[in-house]
Design a protein around this motif. Structure first.
Motif, PDB file in Angstrom:
ATOM      1  N   ALA A 108       0.847  -1.195   0.000  1.00 45.94           N
ATOM      2  CA  ALA A 108       0.000   0.000   0.000  1.00 45.94           C
ATOM      3  C   ALA A 108       0.884   1.247   0.000  1.00 45.94           C
ATOM      4  CB  ALA A 108      -0.915  -0.006   1.222  1.00 45.94           C
ATOM      5  N   TRP A 122      -3.391  11.484   1.566  1.00 41.04           N
ATOM      6  CA  TRP A 122      -3.356  10.016   1.608  1.00 41.04           C
ATOM      7  C   TRP A 122      -3.580   9.478   0.205  1.00 41.04           C
ATOM      8  CZ3 TRP A 122      -5.856  12.986   5.154  1.00 41.04           C
ATOM      9  CH2 TRP A 122      -5.647  12.742   6.508  1.00 41.04           C
ATOM     10  N   SER A 144      -4.304   5.731  -2.166  1.00 36.65           N
ATOM     11  CA  SER A 144      -4.787   4.344  -2.114  1.00 36.65           C
ATOM     12  C   SER A 144      -4.425   3.639  -3.414  1.00 36.65           C
ATOM     13  CB  SER A 144      -6.310   4.301  -1.959  1.00 36.65           C
ATOM     14  OG  SER A 144      -6.703   4.931  -0.776  1.00 36.65           O
ATOM     15  N   HIS A 173      -4.962   1.258   1.679  1.00 35.23           N
ATOM     16  CA  HIS A 173      -4.923   2.697   1.902  1.00 35.23           C
ATOM     17  C   HIS A 173      -3.661   3.071   2.672  1.00 35.23           C
ATOM     18  CE1 HIS A 173      -9.067   3.030   0.585  1.00 35.23           C
ATOM     19  NE2 HIS A 173      -9.394   2.074   1.439  1.00 35.23           N
TER      20      HIS A 173
END
Length: 114
Positions: free
Chosen positions: A9, A88, A90, A95
């Protein structure tokens, strides 16, 4: 050994808070650089000042074609526009847990040298 053994991730490329100086009305480009395999599919940004946390509208930032960076064009207008920007990413693995963090400060407060 297959390539799938290395999938992970997204993680932030830099593990520190990056301080960015901007004057009121000045456009700055904030680059959220991540490392991921496979490349990131989506990004999200949040802004936080001492009073509130807000989601940044998706049309205010762009994702590059290689999926390793998202660039937010940010313009502080009011005193309340200075604070923390977090990003952030993903991908198909998962994530990002710890966001990339940028502290936007008033440019005049950084240093007098110019």
């Amino acid at each position: 050994m297959t390539m799938t053994d290395r999938l992970y991730a997204p993680i932030c490329k830099y593990d520190r808070i990056i301080v960015l100086g901007a004057s009121r009305g000045e456009n700055i480009d904030v680059a959220c650089e991540i490392e991921a395999d496979p490349p990131a599919k989506t990004y999200r940004w949040k802004f936080n000042n001492s009073g509130e946390t807000l989601d940044v509208d998706a049309e205010r930032f762009a994702k590059t074609s290689n999926g390793s960076v998202s660039v937010l064009r940010y313009t502080p207008v009011h005193e309340m526009d200075y604070g923390l920007l977090s990003c952030w990413a993903s991908n198909s693995v998962g994530h990002q847990i710890n966001p990339c963090v940028f502290q936007v400060v008033a440019a005049g407060k950084l240093s007098k040298a110019r």
